[in-house]
Design a protein around this motif. Sequence first.
Motif, PDB file in Angstrom:
ATOM      1  N   ASP A 198      33.312   1.617  -7.729  1.00  0.00           N
ATOM      2  CA  ASP A 198      34.516   0.616  -7.986  1.00  0.00           C
ATOM      3  C   ASP A 198      35.368   0.985  -9.215  1.00  0.00           C
ATOM      4  OD1 ASP A 198      34.261  -0.377  -5.557  1.00  0.00           O
ATOM      5  OD2 ASP A 198      32.901  -1.999  -6.206  1.00  0.00           O
ATOM      6  N   ARG A 199      34.472   1.343 -10.042  1.00  0.00           N
ATOM      7  CA  ARG A 199      35.108   1.398 -11.562  1.00  0.00           C
ATOM      8  C   ARG A 199      34.050   2.421 -12.327  1.00  0.00           C
ATOM      9  NH1 ARG A 199      36.156  -3.179 -16.242  1.00  0.00           N
ATOM     10  NH2 ARG A 199      37.469  -1.766 -17.687  1.00  0.00           N
ATOM     11  N   ASN A 212      37.598   6.229  -9.794  1.00  0.00           N
ATOM     12  CA  ASN A 212      36.644   5.647  -8.629  1.00  0.00           C
ATOM     13  C   ASN A 212      36.504   6.694  -7.492  1.00  0.00           C
ATOM     14  OD1 ASN A 212      39.106   5.406  -6.458  1.00  0.00           O
ATOM     15  ND2 ASN A 212      39.940   4.376  -8.331  1.00  0.00           N
TER      16      ASN A 212
END
Length: 298
Positions: A198-199, A212
């Motif tokens: 996600d990051r 990502n």
Amino acid sequence: IYSKAGLTGALQSTYVLEAGSHEDGGSKASWGPTEIEITTNPSSGAVDFDGEIGTLSVGDGLSSFSVDGLRFSGIQEPTKFGFATGDIRLDLDEMTVSSNGVAAGGLKAMSFDATTDVSKGRLNAKTVITLESKEIPQFGEVEVVADIRLDGADAQAVGALQRAVEAAGDNPDPGRLFAATENDLKRLLAAGLAMHVDRFDITLPSGAVAANLDLEIGENDAASFEWTSLLLSTEAAANVSIPESLLEMAMQMNPNAGAMLGMGFLQKNGDVYEVSAEYKKGLLTINGAPMPIPFGSL
């Protein structure tokens, strides 16, 4: 060591180490007060732990290593699949390394936060890592943040893989290890799973690189699964953003880094360069343009 047993059979143990030091052959090690508490539950097999390790330093006059402190906590409970699930939290304070009397880097701080669980025979996991480095030559201070998830992995295959890796020993031959784990690895992938980054951010004085990734592998028939099955059952999407100033610095250090610009992989958007890639059922696109994949050579 202090221990206390509860009425339910739970055993709470506290391990205490007072501050001290030790010298041997010109080297010296010193440590701060340390306390670790561990509670075990005999009915569930769960282990609950919480600890704090004081300052630690080791040096020989020329080189040294020191950590200002370490804290950790969590709870782990065994599963029928042969591995434990639960929560783990770790925080590392400032770490310093020097060689021949010269600072050789280190960390300002680092944290690790992970949680795992099994639902309906599927393993789910989430990990968040943050890291702040001390100054690195030519780059300066660096901060890294990673937020990663695993969803729906076949828990039985994961347990089998873990046992095979453990049985291989500390330094296994890669070829033999792959042969020993191939069937379990195929079963894991045939059952389908998803992984999400996600990051993933890397922040430098010259700017921040942000990325990502989403990866999903659909279910396949385990009996007929082959490695080539992944080509059609996998879907993936990735996005990367690179500051213009950082790309210019990279091209100064290595002119070949500019090849991605010439090939159209990086597209300028304000003061950053971006790349967006997708893969679905054998088709790869980069920034919306299809890219041929030589399946005939696979």
